[in-house]
Design an enzyme around this catalytic site. Sequence first.
Site, short mmCIF file in Angstrom:
data_model
loop_
_atom_site.label_atom_id
_atom_site.label_comp_id
_atom_site.label_asym_id
_atom_site.label_seq_id
_atom_site.Cartn_x
_atom_site.Cartn_y
_atom_site.Cartn_z
N HIS A 128 -3.34 -2.83 -2.71
CA HIS A 128 -2.12 -3.22 -3.42
C HIS A 128 -2.14 -4.72 -3.72
CE1 HIS A 128 2.55 -2.41 -3.57
NE2 HIS A 128 2.05 -2.72 -4.74
N HIS A 170 -4.86 3.46 5.98
CA HIS A 170 -3.49 3.04 5.66
C HIS A 170 -3.42 1.54 5.37
CE1 HIS A 170 0.98 3.04 6.17
NE2 HIS A 170 0.74 1.79 6.54
N GLU A 171 -3.94 0.74 6.28
CA GLU A 171 -3.86 -0.71 6.07
C GLU A 171 -4.65 -1.15 4.85
OE1 GLU A 171 -1.69 -2.40 7.48
OE2 GLU A 171 -1.15 -0.92 9.00
N HIS A 177 -2.59 -1.10 1.75
CA HIS A 177 -1.88 -2.35 1.52
C HIS A 177 -2.82 -3.39 0.90
CE1 HIS A 177 1.84 -1.28 3.47
NE2 HIS A 177 1.28 -1.11 4.67
#
Length: 687
Positions: free
Chosen positions: A480, A473-474, A477
């Site tokens: 991104h 999940h992290e 980011h």
Amino acid sequence: MSDYAASPVLADSGLPYDLPDFARISDDDFLPAYDLALPAHLAEVAAIANDPEPPTFANTIGALEASGRLLARANGIFFNLEGADSNPQRAQIAQELAVRLTEHHAAIAMNPALFARIEEVFARRDELALSEPQRRLTERKYRDAVRAGAALDEAGQAEMRAIAARLATLTTEFSQKLLDDTNASAVQVIDVADLDGLSAGEIAAARRAAEQAGVDGHLIALELPTSQSSVAKLTVPTVRTRVFQASIDRCARGNEHDTRAMILEIVGLRARRAQLLGYANHAEFVIAEETAPDPAAVADLLRDLGTAAMAASERELARLTQRHGAALRPEDVTFALAAEQRATADAPGAAAAGGVDEFEQYCELDAVLNDGVFAAAGALYGLAFTERPDLHGYHPDVRVWEVSDADGAGIGLFVGDFFARPSKRGGAWMNTVVDQSTQLETRPIVVNVLNLTKPEAGEPCLLSLDQLVTAFHEFGHAVHGLLSAVEFVSQSGTSVPRDFVEFPSQVNEMWALHPDVVTRYARHAETGAPAPAALLDAVRAAGDVDSAHSTIEYLAAAALDLAWHRLGVDEVPADVLAFEAQALADAGLASPLIPPRYRSSYFNHIFGGGYSSAYYSYIWSEILDAETEQWFLKSGGLQRELGLAFADAVLSRGDSVDPVAAHAGLLGQPATIEPLLRRRGLVAATE
């Protein structure tokens, strides 16, 4: 030598990608750096505001966007340190900076000459032949100034400044009190037999924590959410209860770390600020800038999902009660659900492989990173990661990787800070030290922070299933930020609406157990043997066991956030816990066995972080995520052409385009809620 060049914080470090030279920076360097950076920024702004030339996009909006680089440098360094490796001096600096930075930005926003120029460019935006990013930036600069009070009269501006300064102090202090009380609430266990259920590594970490604290026995450190991973494992009921109670009592114990009076003041100030700006409440003020249409639409989504989830939870709790007895407590439910996960063996041979608990033995940190997280990014986006031991982070445990694209060109740095320590706030997050911008010719430096238990020397760091998913999940980011390809820094990477920002990271979770990824990294930490297929099937099946429970935990917290921030100035209650109970009941999410993921007193996302009136964003983003997961799977899964299409449409664009429209363009249609309902096992409950 200039004053800037003499500052270890502000000077060009000479390192690749202008990575800060953390070894040269001491805490005593920060305030002097701000003493230089803040006036320098104000001088740049004054030159823009007093420019004798008529305002244009270039000499006003573009120039304003390019200003304040020294300040951004200082912020990128200090606030990464303050969250991940705090100490008393850094906490004191953060308190001082909270007010100084707030007053600084207010002075810029309320500069009448500057606002007049921004307003003129905004009014003429249709005739200026602006590109989409330029138009969006112009509109953002104008809205930001108005929302900061630029259009208010003198008295209104004075009150806005006072509110903003006080809120900055309170929210900073909230986070610091939570860290202190979380550390102070660690549960001491004298008899090691009472730690039955924890792994050898977790027991060793508890022993080290006690030694560092100067107490006997072991200390079970608390994690940020209400539910504690230790509660899911501890077999001794009394110890489970002690840990659970310590968790839910945080910052509401009547000691010096109690946050309840602060919460009421924060809520009242936010309501008054919204009122000054013409909004009914803080939720309206915040959601006006998000992709959700209004607070009512958010409340409707939470209510609809809550009705379905509560119905599913009744069946879930009935099953657990039948199996374990009628006297279940919240901590027992957590333990029982985890036990069901451990016992899940839908695939033949899974039990023989050791059950779901055994999966941790196949999730060693470096293997997960190199052969899982990084490998998936390589397959999808053509990225390569080369660890740079010659480059150093802000703590001895921090590691640095250089990131290259498919052509071998360096695009940025990835910084990993994986292990828990008392100086680090709980949870997991992504930060940036430097943001990408072609205007500024900067390449990104992104940071992922986790809170894994640090192993004994020479022992492997093994990730639980939850920790594995969090790592993916992290890193979503991080990707991104790394793949950002925009002109303007304020549109870079994750600088998108709050209820969109979680979407790319949620999409990246899908690769954690994907067959083309998990078989690359899931090797036994001692033997190197690949994880049995039956075990992998069991792990995937176990992921759905606590769907209703985890959904209600989340929805209850989101409902609390919305309830606090839909209050008007005259509606702020006197009792935090009584309001909390009533808000959950009103939302239909009051469950004696399923507390919210965060209770108000330790809800750092909304009272210390940037998620006030926006904690709903995780579920709002998950609608896009669930639809996108289906798009990937139906189109071929882990394929370079799909990854590049996703990167081109969404990841690289940041806020330079309308992110929801960009997503709809990728899929060929707007997202719908049905894939999310199916994923969370709620379809039957809504039919």
